[in-house]
Write a protein that holds these residues in place. Structure first.
Motif, short mmCIF file in Angstrom:
data_model
loop_
_atom_site.label_atom_id
_atom_site.label_comp_id
_atom_site.label_asym_id
_atom_site.label_seq_id
_atom_site.Cartn_x
_atom_site.Cartn_y
_atom_site.Cartn_z
N UNK A 1 0.91 -1.27 -0.16
CA UNK A 1 -0.03 -0.02 0.16
C UNK A 1 0.74 1.33 0.03
N UNK A 2 2.34 1.02 0.31
CA UNK A 2 2.99 2.39 0.31
C UNK A 2 3.18 2.87 -1.12
N UNK A 3 3.08 2.01 -2.19
CA UNK A 3 3.14 2.31 -3.43
C UNK A 3 1.91 2.91 -3.95
N UNK A 4 0.72 2.37 -3.55
CA UNK A 4 -0.38 2.95 -3.80
C UNK A 4 -0.63 4.38 -3.21
N UNK A 5 -0.12 4.60 -2.03
CA UNK A 5 -0.39 5.76 -1.49
C UNK A 5 0.58 6.76 -2.23
N UNK A 6 1.81 6.36 -2.71
CA UNK A 6 2.81 7.10 -3.37
C UNK A 6 2.04 7.76 -4.79
N UNK B 1 -1.05 7.88 -4.96
CA UNK B 1 -2.00 9.08 -5.05
C UNK B 1 -1.63 10.36 -4.10
N UNK B 2 -0.39 10.47 -4.11
CA UNK B 2 0.30 11.76 -3.66
C UNK B 2 0.04 11.75 -1.97
N UNK B 3 0.22 10.96 -1.41
CA UNK B 3 0.13 10.91 0.10
C UNK B 3 1.00 11.87 0.78
N UNK B 4 2.33 11.58 0.46
CA UNK B 4 3.63 12.26 1.05
C UNK B 4 3.33 13.76 0.90
N UNK B 5 3.13 14.40 -0.66
CA UNK B 5 3.00 15.74 -0.78
C UNK B 5 1.54 16.24 -0.20
N UNK B 6 0.60 15.28 0.05
CA UNK B 6 -0.53 16.08 0.51
C UNK B 6 -0.19 16.39 2.24
N UNK B 7 0.33 15.26 2.80
CA UNK B 7 0.83 15.49 4.22
C UNK B 7 1.56 16.83 4.28
N UNK C 1 -7.66 4.30 -2.05
CA UNK C 1 -6.71 3.04 -2.25
C UNK C 1 -7.25 1.74 -2.91
N UNK C 2 -8.77 1.60 -2.42
CA UNK C 2 -9.45 0.43 -3.23
C UNK C 2 -9.63 0.59 -4.50
N UNK C 3 -10.01 1.98 -4.94
CA UNK C 3 -10.51 2.23 -6.36
C UNK C 3 -9.15 2.16 -7.35
N UNK C 4 -7.88 2.68 -6.56
CA UNK C 4 -6.63 2.65 -7.39
C UNK C 4 -6.00 1.19 -7.49
#
Length: 644
Positions: free
Chosen positions: A390-395, A397-403, A542-545
């Motif tokens: 899921x780390x790659x999925x969050x990447x 989805x721009x999770x790090x830049x969003x934080x 995450x589920x949709x991706x």
């Protein structure tokens, strides 16, 4: 994708009747080392004293030579022991649990008054020299820890290790005022304290969590702040480092330097009486030492690197004055080669260090046992080895830049809440080794007081990846209906919440916002519900991706048997190669994320071809006939192959 750990050869000895043959042998060996499967491909750092690869024929292929190198290395590494073992000096190879561990072990050993003459230290730590003075060695190790893949966080882990061993003072005694400025810049902590996060109403300031009553290492901080002064860069750097180490989620403060420095300033001002305001406005580098300790050797910092030298205090003072007159500032790149006193000519500082009392290491062992408990191999079986996919999925989805863009969510430790939300949704066993090693504790409820009216704006990357349906849907949120909730055309994925007028980034990211809300969502008014809304939005994204790019469900992605080997800074996940899933591979979910700043780990995936007993891996999957891929749970709202 994070690069693989480097494979270094310190000295290569080749013998041939003609020079072209020597060059040919060097090229073949370099190619073989690049293609061979070596033990150092995981987090562990292997140091080999000597390796005889035998005769290299000019017509031999590099692939054949690589197989021979692998066979010789297996013979050597089977005799390897951990670098903390006293018999490591007599072994042909040693290993460390990760690339940062040798810096921590050696720093702790030096700070306790020990010496390091084993053959593997100069090979594991470059450019370490056993003749180096203690102060220069500690400074080299502190700077070298930032040269690893974990970056500046390595220095914080080194400080934590010295603090736990009650030997932090020798390291702090090495720091000069120029060092404090340089370390603040290295961490990005030389910024002004942040007052308002982006997108907040200027009339509504963010309530950061209250400073704790005490920090780990608070006594050492107060003692040195009394000598340095409250406004000294060393004091602020040490306070920020201790604050980060005390945080429930260290990535919070590393991604939000402005919020961290605001907290540090508040904490220092609250303890101005303890440190002494008079000492904050006076003092020279010679006064910035505890009375009981002798002053270590001074360090000169040039603009192009750290250079520990053996010199008198007057020379260091002249160098510092010269830098200020020329308008130059020191920086902190990876450490350069140290200069040491010639043999037989110890410096005056070395004599003073010998007089300072230091705690000796335990008799019978060169170093303390490794700080990470567990088996020698360090691997533990897990039923949820796919969780870190899921780390790659969050990447994506721009999770790090969003934080980084919304540090207010960091103040509430949102990443920890998201992990716990996913674990509860999937009904994961909290006693699984992966969850025990990587699940951070949730913050206290008092730290979530400001999330009640916090704006949530999804990343722009969602529009092209996980949004569905035509147009947007606007709803009223909460019992009074004053808050607006924007969802995609499907009416399920939350994209933004706000008070009053929509933030300017909302129409810029997702298009025109409807003028009138069409429905009321009354069950999302409390602060906990607002936090749940953000967790639900990220979970659905995450589920949709996963479904859109890999045709996988969330449960079948996470619930995959494998092995985990974790240290404070590295995580290695091992899967049997026979369980390779083409859907995972095609979507790139098993690409190495490398260093993930908000996760504070270096993550690497491996496929092993060793035979694995089915009973050794709990929670095996049912096989799909014909393709060999693991299938998801046949039932459940989050598993299977249903479209989210």
């Amino acid at each position: 994708m994070d690069p693989s750990p480097p494979r270094r050869v310190r000295t290569l000895r080749l013998r041939a009747p003609r020079e072209p043959l020597i060059r040919r042998g060097a090229i073949l060996l370099a190619d073989a080392l690049h293609t061979a499967t070596l033990p150092g491909d995981d987090a562990r750092l292997w140091v080999v004293r000597h390796l005889d690869v035998g005769a290299i024929h000019p017509g031999e292929s590099s692939a054949a030579l690589a197989l021979r190198v692998e066979a010789r290395l297996r013979q050597v590494t089977v005799q390897a022991v951990h670098g903390s073992r006293p018999d490591g000096e007599r072994r042909p190879a040693v290993y460390f649990r990760d690339e940062l561990e040798p810096y921590i072990l050696l720093a702790r050993h030096l700070a306790q008054g020990g010496t390091a003459s084993a053959w593997y230290w100069p090979r594991a730590i470059r450019p370490w020299d056993p003749r180096m003075a203690t102060a220069a060695g500690l400074s080299l190790l502190l700077a070298g820890a930032t040269g690893t893949r974990v970056g500046p966080v390595g220095a914080l882990h080194l400080v934590r290790a010295l603090l736990e061993a009650n030997c932090l003072d020798p390291l702090l005694a090495c720091l000069t005022p120029l060092d404090g400025d340089a370390w603040l810049r290295r961490f990005g902590w030389d910024c002004a304290p942040r007052r308002l996060p982006p997108g907040r109403d200027p009339g509504h300031a963010l309530s950061w969590p209250a400073p704790p009553a005490s920090l780990p290492g608070q006594d050492a901080l107060i003692r040195w702040a009394r000598q340095w002064g409250l406004e000294d860069a060393r004091t602020r750097w040490l306070a920020a480092g201790l604050w980060t180490l005390a945080s429930t989620w260290a990535g919070t403060w590393l991604l939000d330097p402005g919020g961290l420095m605001a907290q540090v300033g508040q904490w220092l001002q609250a303890r101005a009486g303890e440190t002494g305001q008079a000492a904050a406005q006076a003092g020279t580098p010679d006064q910035a030492l505890p009375p009981a300790a002798g002053r270590p050797e001074s360090l000169r910092r040039a603009q192009d690197g750290l250079e520990p030298v053996d010199s008198e205090a007057a020379e260091a003072s002249q160098a510092s004055d010269r830098l200020h007159r020329e308008g130059r500032q020191p920086s902190l790149p990876p450490a350069s080669a140290p200069a040491h006193a010639p043999r037989g000519q110890p410096s005056a500082r070395q004599g003073q260090e010998a007089e300072a009392p230091r705690a000796r290491p335990p008799a019978g062992s060169e170093l303390d046992p490794p700080p990470v408990p567990g088996e020698e191999d360090g691997r533990q079986a897990s039923r949820y080895a796919g969780r870190l996919f899921l780390l790659n999925v969050l990447n994506r989805l721009a999770f790090g830049p969003w934080l980084a863009e919304h540090p207010a969510w960091l103040a509430g430790h949102f990443p920890a809440h998201l992990w716990h939300h996913l674990d509860r949704r999937l009904d994961l066993d909290g006693q699984d080794p992966l969850l025990l090693a990587l699940a951070p504790p949730l913050p206290a409820p008092a730290q979530l007081a400001d999330l009640g009216d916090l704006h949530f704006v999804a990343p722009a990357a969602w529009r092209a990846t996980v949004c569905r349906g035509e147009g947007l849907q606007l709803r009223r949120l909460g019992p009074t209906g004053e808050v607006r909730l924007l969802r995609d055309g499907s009416g399920r994925l939350s994209l933004a919440t706000w008070h009053g007028d929509p933030p300017p980034e909302v129409p810029a990211r997702f298009g025109p916002v409807p003028e009138n809300p069409d429905r009321v969502s009354r069950g999302l008014g409390a602060s906990a519900s607002r936090l749940d809304l953000a967790c639900q939005a990220w979970t659905l994204a995450i589920r949709r991706w996963l479904w859109g790019y890999a045709r996988l469900g969330l449960a079948e992605t996470v619930k995959r048997p494998g092995y985990i080997a974790a240290t404070p800074t590295h995580v290695d996940i091992y899967f049997p190669i026979r369980d390779t899933d083409l859907a995972i591979r095609k979507a790139g979910l098993d690409l190495d994320p490398g260093w993930v700043p908000w996760f504070q780990r270096v993550v690497t995936f491996h496929y092993v071809d060793d035979p694995v007993d089915d009973d050794a891996l709990p929670g095996g999957f049912l096989r799909l006939a014909g393709d060999g891929n693991p299938s998801g749970p046949p039932e459940g709202t989050t598993g299977g192959r249903g479209r989210p």
